[in-house]
Design an enzyme around this catalytic site. Sequence first.
Site, short mmCIF file in Angstrom:
data_model
loop_
_atom_site.label_atom_id
_atom_site.label_comp_id
_atom_site.label_asym_id
_atom_site.label_seq_id
_atom_site.Cartn_x
_atom_site.Cartn_y
_atom_site.Cartn_z
N SER A 1 -1.94 -4.09 -1.14
CA SER A 1 -3.31 -3.61 -1.35
C SER A 1 -4.24 -4.63 -0.70
O SER A 1 -4.08 -4.94 0.48
CB SER A 1 -3.59 -3.44 -2.85
OG SER A 1 -4.89 -2.98 -3.07
N ASP B 1 0.04 -1.75 -9.26
CA ASP B 1 0.81 -0.76 -8.52
C ASP B 1 2.02 -1.44 -7.88
O ASP B 1 1.92 -2.50 -7.28
CB ASP B 1 -0.06 -0.12 -7.44
CG ASP B 1 0.57 1.13 -6.83
OD1 ASP B 1 1.56 1.64 -7.41
OD2 ASP B 1 0.06 1.60 -5.80
N HIS C 1 -2.96 0.66 -0.20
CA HIS C 1 -4.15 1.29 -0.75
C HIS C 1 -5.19 1.38 0.36
O HIS C 1 -5.61 0.36 0.91
CB HIS C 1 -4.70 0.47 -1.91
CG HIS C 1 -3.80 0.44 -3.10
ND1 HIS C 1 -4.10 -0.26 -4.24
CD2 HIS C 1 -2.61 1.05 -3.34
CE1 HIS C 1 -3.12 -0.10 -5.13
NE2 HIS C 1 -2.21 0.68 -4.60
#
Length: 215
Positions: free
Chosen positions: A30, A149, A57
């Site tokens: 991310s 995540d 992301h």
Amino acid sequence: MLKRKSKESEARSMKDKQKDTFQVLGVGASAGGLQAFIHLLEHIPSDIGMAFVLVQHLDPTKKSLLPETLARTTTLPLTEVIDGSKITKNHIYTMPSDSYITIVGNVLHLTPRKKHPGPQNPIDSFFQALAKHHGKDAIGVVLSGTGTDGTVGIQAIKENGGRTFAQDASAQFKDMPQSAIDSGSVDFILPADGIASALIQISREGTSGTTKLKP
């Protein structure tokens, strides 16, 4: 005689299947992920014998520049996934910014991202599918990022016999890799270039279930 031929045929078939089998990596990141991807992939040789699927992301309203950026740092061919892409070894696949990605067998599938606000976990979703369909030949890598995540997906890969990695304190944003580490399901905690070295060793010495990495 017929039975003997049948056994020989089965043996050849098993060898052919072994030749066709290769390890598939899910690499999640991310915030701070671009530099981590670069530090990992710039050390991967073109004959690694694995496939890499990068899950990041991304802003769904903007086209991802990841393929163009990473193409300058790696010798492996790199493709942005379209629905139904079949993975091959010695290849890197990136996720479009407007889609989620999953895997069934050796085929990558895309679904449009949900438009409503709220937590979205594309890394977990891909890792869980990877664990289900590739078992011990699945490898999960969690790099820099905020949030958690990747943690659930890393647990799934570990439970199904695959290898798991997380970036160490060198991560620009430590939340994601630290969450994975705290789950107790990470085999190796290394900087991005150290993960590359470990992957090279795995590819040269055997499958994920037999290779013992050197300290």
